[in-house]
Design an enzyme around this catalytic site. Structure first.
Site, PDB file in Angstrom:
ATOM      1  N   HIS A   1      12.503   2.203  -6.816  1.00  0.00           N
ATOM      2  CA  HIS A   1      13.278   2.581  -5.666  1.00  0.00           C
ATOM      3  C   HIS A   1      14.682   3.039  -6.151  1.00  0.00           C
ATOM      4  CE1 HIS A   1      10.289   2.453  -2.649  1.00  0.00           C
ATOM      5  NE2 HIS A   1       9.707   1.503  -3.104  1.00  0.00           N
TER       6      HIS A   1
ATOM      7  N   ASP B   1      15.220   5.818  -8.248  1.00  0.00           N
ATOM      8  CA  ASP B   1      15.221   7.395  -8.402  1.00  0.00           C
ATOM      9  C   ASP B   1      15.931   8.234  -7.604  1.00  0.00           C
ATOM     10  OD1 ASP B   1      12.921   7.369  -7.008  1.00  0.00           O
ATOM     11  OD2 ASP B   1      11.804   8.612  -8.136  1.00  0.00           O
TER      12      ASP B   1
ATOM     13  N   GLY C   1      -4.568   5.111  -4.706  1.00  0.00           N
ATOM     14  CA  GLY C   1      -4.116   3.927  -4.065  1.00  0.00           C
ATOM     15  C   GLY C   1      -3.765   2.710  -5.001  1.00  0.00           C
ATOM     16  N   SER C   2      -3.721   2.984  -6.422  1.00  0.00           N
ATOM     17  CA  SER C   2      -3.523   2.004  -7.273  1.00  0.00           C
ATOM     18  C   SER C   2      -1.730   2.070  -7.655  1.00  0.00           C
ATOM     19  CB  SER C   2      -4.031   2.450  -8.541  1.00  0.00           C
ATOM     20  OG  SER C   2      -3.658   3.872  -8.987  1.00  0.00           O
TER      21      SER C   2
ATOM     22  N   SER D   1       0.389   6.821  -9.298  1.00  0.00           N
ATOM     23  CA  SER D   1       0.580   7.952  -9.123  1.00  0.00           C
ATOM     24  C   SER D   1      -0.595   9.245  -9.275  1.00  0.00           C
ATOM     25  CB  SER D   1       1.843   8.529 -10.249  1.00  0.00           C
ATOM     26  OG  SER D   1       3.047   8.094  -9.705  1.00  0.00           O
TER      27      SER D   1
ATOM     28  N   SER E   1      -1.460  11.388  -7.145  1.00  0.00           N
ATOM     29  CA  SER E   1      -0.975  12.275  -6.430  1.00  0.00           C
ATOM     30  C   SER E   1      -0.072  13.244  -7.254  1.00  0.00           C
ATOM     31  CB  SER E   1      -0.301  12.242  -4.986  1.00  0.00           C
ATOM     32  OG  SER E   1       0.780  11.344  -5.149  1.00  0.00           O
TER      33      SER E   1
ATOM     34  N   GLU F   1       5.294  17.490  -2.676  1.00  0.00           N
ATOM     35  CA  GLU F   1       4.919  16.167  -2.054  1.00  0.00           C
ATOM     36  C   GLU F   1       6.099  15.991  -0.909  1.00  0.00           C
ATOM     37  OE1 GLU F   1       2.906  13.647  -4.012  1.00  0.00           O
ATOM     38  OE2 GLU F   1       3.323  12.308  -2.209  1.00  0.00           O
TER      39      GLU F   1
ATOM     40  N   ASP G   1       7.938  10.137 -10.485  1.00  0.00           N
ATOM     41  CA  ASP G   1       6.608  10.175 -10.963  1.00  0.00           C
ATOM     42  C   ASP G   1       6.079  11.529 -11.501  1.00  0.00           C
ATOM     43  OD1 ASP G   1       6.671   7.771  -9.404  1.00  0.00           O
ATOM     44  OD2 ASP G   1       5.591   8.735  -7.753  1.00  0.00           O
TER      45      ASP G   1
ATOM     46  N   TYR H   1       8.382   4.135   3.082  1.00  0.00           N
ATOM     47  CA  TYR H   1       9.013   4.595   2.114  1.00  0.00           C
ATOM     48  C   TYR H   1      10.062   5.452   2.508  1.00  0.00           C
ATOM     49  CZ  TYR H   1       9.871   7.043  -2.058  1.00  0.00           C
ATOM     50  OH  TYR H   1      10.610   7.565  -3.517  1.00  0.00           O
TER      51      TYR H   1
END
Ligand code: GLA
Length: 380
Positions: free
Chosen positions: A29, A31, A116-117, A120, A122, A154, A166, A216
């Site tokens: 948190h 970047d 959901g891990s 990244s 996505s 994104e 990511d 987020y």
């Protein structure tokens, strides 16, 4: 269930492109506050098999689903709410808007980054999809440009106001290396991951997440509030430029919550530099301590861990073979990364799984992954 792609199926396509999932070793948190982060690309990745089809349609299949989704290359903006395919449409829409060619094609998407891990998936899908389009249109691969357009997708298409970490790691990763990435300038230093007789272990807490995006975006908003208030009195351009003394001096200007968020950013940025130095000199105990401190800060100051990630990190930290453990990624679910003495690995794993189950009722999952390259392109 994912179906393996056979040689025969692969041979029906022209190109095979991949982009990586990532683990962030430290620098969470920060970047989007212009800080430095320390991620590495994983061998868990998304692979796209692609061939031109001479139409203006993109037909997408997945190895995990029984559906085919068709996207019109002239209407890529219209698939925001499409369950399967919105990440693909979004990244290609961003790529098109940036002025690059898009052609009709058939794509088979094969993702081994668990959804959901917190690793990244996505970004891996977005980046590998754009890379596939580059291959099909003879557009030279510019890894950084692809990462930036994937991030735009994104943010503007999916609606998560994310930083660059990511997508950058997914596109620009190097086998065996972590990336010390300055998110304000995009300057990067590749640092070999040499943990000696220690292993980095990734464990997924398997908590079904909800509201991740809105929380987020809320955290990001709080750091923006801190910057708005502190900029005029300190002259900083981003929160990562703030030092501890200046933050303390102006503490009274911030609400208690906004102060806590800013304090995490300031401390975490310091930890990233220290962690990269510890990695370079092979000081694993120092690296382990920094992982623990990072987790505590994400739990107490940034409040993005939750009961499950706290229980998982605590289970890891309580084992004698573990030098340090922290949540990795956006939080609110997802995975932890732990630094563990290799000769105690089996006992560590058994301990973490059973302690975590006792604490939460969930069965955590341990992933096997190597540190791998970002984008790869292969002609089939
Ligand atoms: C998510 C975002 C990243 C970064 C991390 C937290 O993974 O996509 O940009 O902000 O959370 O470090």
């Amino acid at each position: 269930m994912r179906k393996e792609v056979s040689q025969k199926t692969a041979s029906e396509y022209e190109y095979k492109t991949t982009a990586a999932g990532r683990v962030n070793i430290i620098g969470e948190h920060v970047d989007y506050c212009g800080g430095k982060v320390f991620p590495a690309a994983l061998s868990l990745k998304n692979t796209v098999y692609a061939r031109k089809n001479g139409t203006d349609k993109i037909n997408v299949k997945w190895t995990t689903l029984d559906v085919t989704v068709t996207l019109d290359i002239n209407k890529l903006d219209e698939y925001r709410t499409l369950d399967y395919g919105n990440y693909i449409a979004g990244s290609l829409a961003a790529w098109k808007r940036a002025g690059y060619p898009i052609v009709g094609c058939d794509m088979l998407q094969d993702c081994t980054v668990p959804f959901g891990s917190g690793l990244s998936s996505s970004a891996a899908i977005e980046v590998s999809t754009i890379a596939a389009m580059c291959a099909l249109t003879n557009t030279p691969i510019d890894n950084v440009k692809i990462a930036l357009e994937a991030q735009r997708a994104e943010r503007e298409y999916i609606g998560v106001n994310c930083g660059i970490m990511d997508q950058y790691a997914s596109a620009c990763g190097k086998r065996g290396c972590a990336m010390l990435l300055d998110c304000a300038t995009l300057r990067v230093e590749y640092v070999p991951i040499d943990t000696g007789d220690h292993t980095l272990v990734i464990v997924d807490c398997k908590k079904p997440h909800s509201l991740v995006e809105s929380k987020y975006n809320e955290r990001r908003g709080e750091t923006e509030t801190a910057l708005e208030i502190l900029k005029p009195v300190t002259g900083i351009n981003n929160l990562a430029e703030l030092d501890e003394a200046t933050l303390e001096k102006h503490k009274a200007l911030l609400s208690p919550t906004v102060y806590k968020r800013a304090k995490h950013v300031v401390d975490e940025c310091l930890r990233v530099s220290k962690a990269a130095d510890a990695m370079k000199r092979g000081d694993m105990p120092a690296l382990g301590r920094l992982l623990n401190e990072s987790h505590r800060s994400l739990s107490e100051l940034y409040e993005v861990t939750g009961k499950e990630l706290d229980a998982l990190a605590a289970a890891a930290q309580s084992h004698p073979a573990c030098l340090g453990s922290r949540m990795t990624g956006g939080g609110f679910g997802g995975s932890t990364v732990s630094l563990v003495k290799t000769d105690g690995l089996d006992a560590f794993k058994a301990h973490v799984l059973s302690e975590y189950k006792k604490a939460t009722g969930y069965a955590a999952e341990i992933y096997q992954a190597a540190i791998a390259d970002g984008i790869t392109v292969e002609e089939i």
